[in-house]
Scaffold this motif. Structure first.
Motif, PDB file in Angstrom:
ATOM      1  N   UNK A   1      66.675 -31.512 -44.762  1.00 45.01           N
ATOM      2  CA  UNK A   1      66.288 -30.312 -44.024  1.00 45.01           C
ATOM      3  C   UNK A   1      65.171 -30.608 -43.034  1.00 45.01           C
ATOM      4  N   UNK A   2      65.178 -29.864 -41.942  1.00 42.78           N
ATOM      5  CA  UNK A   2      64.062 -29.890 -41.012  1.00 42.78           C
ATOM      6  C   UNK A   2      62.967 -29.006 -41.603  1.00 42.78           C
ATOM      7  N   UNK A   3      61.952 -29.600 -42.167  1.00 42.81           N
ATOM      8  CA  UNK A   3      60.963 -28.845 -42.922  1.00 42.81           C
ATOM      9  C   UNK A   3      60.128 -27.912 -42.051  1.00 42.81           C
ATOM     10  N   UNK A   4      59.981 -28.237 -40.783  1.00 48.33           N
ATOM     11  CA  UNK A   4      59.195 -27.372 -39.913  1.00 48.33           C
ATOM     12  C   UNK A   4      59.932 -26.085 -39.573  1.00 48.33           C
ATOM     13  N   UNK A   5      61.221 -26.011 -39.879  1.00 44.90           N
ATOM     14  CA  UNK A   5      61.987 -24.788 -39.643  1.00 44.90           C
ATOM     15  C   UNK A   5      61.938 -23.859 -40.856  1.00 44.90           C
ATOM     16  N   UNK A   6      61.270 -24.310 -41.938  1.00 42.35           N
ATOM     17  CA  UNK A   6      61.182 -23.535 -43.170  1.00 42.35           C
ATOM     18  C   UNK A   6      59.757 -23.035 -43.377  1.00 42.35           C
ATOM     19  N   UNK A   7      59.623 -22.044 -44.249  1.00 46.15           N
ATOM     20  CA  UNK A   7      58.277 -21.638 -44.654  1.00 46.15           C
ATOM     21  C   UNK A   7      57.643 -22.787 -45.438  1.00 46.15           C
ATOM     22  N   UNK A   8      56.333 -22.756 -45.581  1.00 47.02           N
ATOM     23  CA  UNK A   8      55.664 -23.841 -46.307  1.00 47.02           C
ATOM     24  C   UNK A   8      56.189 -23.954 -47.731  1.00 47.02           C
ATOM     25  N   UNK A   9      56.338 -22.819 -48.428  1.00 47.49           N
ATOM     26  CA  UNK A   9      56.804 -22.848 -49.816  1.00 47.49           C
ATOM     27  C   UNK A   9      58.233 -23.381 -49.908  1.00 47.49           C
ATOM     28  N   UNK A  10      59.096 -22.947 -48.986  1.00 49.83           N
ATOM     29  CA  UNK A  10      60.481 -23.427 -48.996  1.00 49.83           C
ATOM     30  C   UNK A  10      60.543 -24.916 -48.680  1.00 49.83           C
ATOM     31  N   UNK A  11      59.682 -25.356 -47.756  1.00 48.40           N
ATOM     32  CA  UNK A  11      59.650 -26.776 -47.408  1.00 48.40           C
ATOM     33  C   UNK A  11      59.211 -27.612 -48.597  1.00 48.40           C
ATOM     34  N   UNK A  12      58.192 -27.171 -49.313  1.00 50.48           N
ATOM     35  CA  UNK A  12      57.723 -27.923 -50.469  1.00 50.48           C
ATOM     36  C   UNK A  12      58.748 -27.889 -51.609  1.00 50.48           C
ATOM     37  N   UNK A  13      59.480 -26.801 -51.738  1.00 46.66           N
ATOM     38  CA  UNK A  13      60.568 -26.765 -52.729  1.00 46.66           C
ATOM     39  C   UNK A  13      61.599 -27.840 -52.408  1.00 46.66           C
ATOM     40  N   UNK A  14      61.891 -28.006 -51.120  1.00 50.58           N
ATOM     41  CA  UNK A  14      62.849 -29.021 -50.676  1.00 50.58           C
ATOM     42  C   UNK A  14      62.305 -30.422 -50.960  1.00 50.58           C
ATOM     43  N   UNK A  15      61.029 -30.622 -50.738  1.00 47.86           N
ATOM     44  CA  UNK A  15      60.391 -31.920 -51.001  1.00 47.86           C
ATOM     45  C   UNK A  15      60.447 -32.249 -52.486  1.00 47.86           C
ATOM     46  N   UNK A  16      60.037 -31.287 -53.313  1.00 48.23           N
ATOM     47  CA  UNK A  16      59.984 -31.513 -54.761  1.00 48.23           C
ATOM     48  C   UNK A  16      61.379 -31.721 -55.327  1.00 48.23           C
ATOM     49  N   UNK A  17      62.346 -30.936 -54.881  1.00 41.44           N
ATOM     50  CA  UNK A  17      63.718 -31.078 -55.366  1.00 41.44           C
ATOM     51  C   UNK A  17      64.265 -32.460 -55.020  1.00 41.44           C
ATOM     52  N   UNK A  18      63.979 -32.918 -53.814  1.00 34.07           N
ATOM     53  CA  UNK A  18      64.427 -34.250 -53.422  1.00 34.07           C
ATOM     54  C   UNK A  18      63.753 -35.341 -54.223  1.00 34.07           C
ATOM     55  N   UNK A  19      62.456 -35.200 -54.424  1.00 34.22           N
ATOM     56  CA  UNK A  19      61.706 -36.188 -55.208  1.00 34.22           C
ATOM     57  C   UNK A  19      62.250 -36.290 -56.630  1.00 34.22           C
ATOM     58  N   UNK A  20      62.501 -35.150 -57.254  1.00 35.25           N
ATOM     59  CA  UNK A  20      62.993 -35.150 -58.633  1.00 35.25           C
ATOM     60  C   UNK A  20      64.398 -35.751 -58.719  1.00 35.25           C
ATOM     61  N   UNK A  21      65.232 -35.455 -57.724  1.00 38.01           N
ATOM     62  CA  UNK A  21      66.603 -35.991 -57.733  1.00 38.01           C
ATOM     63  C   UNK A  21      66.601 -37.509 -57.598  1.00 38.01           C
TER      64      UNK A  21
END
Length: 283
Positions: free
Chosen positions: A144-164
Motif C-alpha cells: 500500500x501507498x502509506x501516505x494515502x492512508x490515515x496514520x492509524x491505517x498505515x501503521x496497521x498495514x505496517x504491523x500486519x506486514x511485519x507479522x506476516x
C-alpha cells in the motif's frame, strides 16, 4: 480453490510489477551499451528475452565484503565501492529462488524487503531466504501507498506486514522499506520505535521498466559510477532481474566493488534506564 489461489498469486504479482519509486514511463533518455553482447542480443546472437537462462559465471569470486551491524539508519555508512543489494516485493517461486542461487554462486548476501501477503503465500521460500543468511525486511502487507492512508491505517498495514513476514520466515523482521518510497516523518519515527531500520535507496536499477536485462545492468553501473557506493534497489519478482544479476555482479567484481552483508544489532538500552532498573531490583 486451487485455481483461485493461483489466479490470486498472478494478480498480486502483476500489481507488484508496478512497484517503483515513481510511476513513470520507461526512461528512453538513458543511453545504454552492451555489457557482454550487443544491446538486446545474447552471446549466441539470439534476441534476448526476460526468460532466457541466466548465464553462469564460474568462481572463485571475491565480491563478498564486510558484515555491517547496524541499529539505525545512522549506522549505515558505506565506504567507497561498497554496495548493499536489496530486493523488494517477493518472494515468488521461480524468481526469488533464482536470485538466491545467483547470490550463493557469488558468495554474497542481499536484503529482501518482503510483501507480507507474498510471504504468506510462499512461506517455504520466505524461510529459505532467511535461512541463507540474507537480511529480512518488510514492505507492508499488500504494497500500500502509506501516505494515502490515515496514520492509524498505515501503521496497521505496517504491523500486519511485519507479522506476516515474521511468521513466514521464522525470524525477526529488522528492516523496512516504504512502497513507492512514499513516507512521512511521523511514519518513519513510528517504524523506528518498532526496532526496524527504514531502508532508503541510493541506486534505483529500474528493473521494473519493460526493458532488456542489459539496459538494467548498464543503468545500474552508470549510477554507481556517479555515486561510488550505496544501496541498490532491485525486485526479485521480475525475470529480467535474475537474468541480468550475474552480469551485474561480475561487473561489480571486475571493478573492485564489494557487497556488504547487512545485520541488525539491537540498540543498547540507555544507561539511565539500566541504572533505574538496577535501582528497582535492589529495593
Amino acid at each position: 480453490m486451487h485455481r483461485f489461489f493461483v489466479l490470486s498469486c498472478i494478480a498480486l504479482a502483476a500489481a507488484l510489477s508496478a512497484c517503483s519509486t515513481t510511476r513513470q514511463a520507461p526512461d528512453t533518455s538513458i543511453k545504454t551499451a552492451s555489457v557482454v553482447a550487443p544491446e538486446g542480443r545474447t552471446l549466441s546472437g539470439k534476441p534476448a528475452k526476460d526468460d532466457d537462462a541466466t548465464p553462469l559465471f564460474v568462481g572463485p569470486h571475491h565480491l563478498s565484503g564486510r558484515t555491517l551491524e547496524i541499529s539505525s539508519l545512522a549506522d549505515l555508512k558505506l565506504n567507497d565501492k561498497e554496495v548493499i543489494l536489496s530486493f523488494d516485493d517477493g518472494p515468488i517461486p521461480g524468481r526469488t529462488d533464482k536470485v538466491l542461487a545467483i547470490l550463493d554462486q557469488f558468495g554474497v548476501k542481499g536484503a529482501f524487503m518482503m510483501v507480507g501477503e507474498m510471504a504468506e503465500m510462499h512461506p517455504a521460500l520466505a524461510r529459505k531466504v532467511a535461512m541463507e543468511g540474507n537480511a529480512i525486511g518488510s514492505h507492508t502487507y499488500d504494497h500500500a501507498n502509506l501516505t494515502a492512508l490515515s496514520f492509524d491505517a498505515a501503521m496497521d498495514e505496517v504491523v500486519k506486514g511485519e507479522l506476516a513476514v515474521t511468521k513466514a520466515t521464522g525470524t525477526d523482521v529488522s528492516f523496512f522499506r516504504f512502497p513507492y518510497l512514499a513516507e512521512s516523518h511521523r511514519l518513519r519515527a513510528a517504524i523506528a520505535m518498532r526496532d526496524m531500520v527504514v531502508m532508503d535507496v541510493d541506486i534505483d536499477s529500474k528493473d521494473y521498466f519493460t526493458t532488456t536485462p542489459v539496459s538494467v545492468t548498464q543503468r545500474t553501473m552508470n549510477l554507481l559510477h556517479k555515486r561510488g557506493r550505496g544501496i541498490v534497489l532491485m525486485h526479485d519478482i521480475h525475470k529480467r532481474t535474475a537474468t541480468m544479476l550475474p552480469t551485474l555482479l561480475s561487473k561489480l567484481e571486475a571493478e573492485g566493488y564489494k557487497v556488504v552483508t547487512l545485520k541488525f544489532k539491537k540498540p543498547a538500552a540507555p544507561s539511565n534506564l539500566v541504572a533505574s532498573a538496577d535501582l528497582v531490583m535492589t529495593r
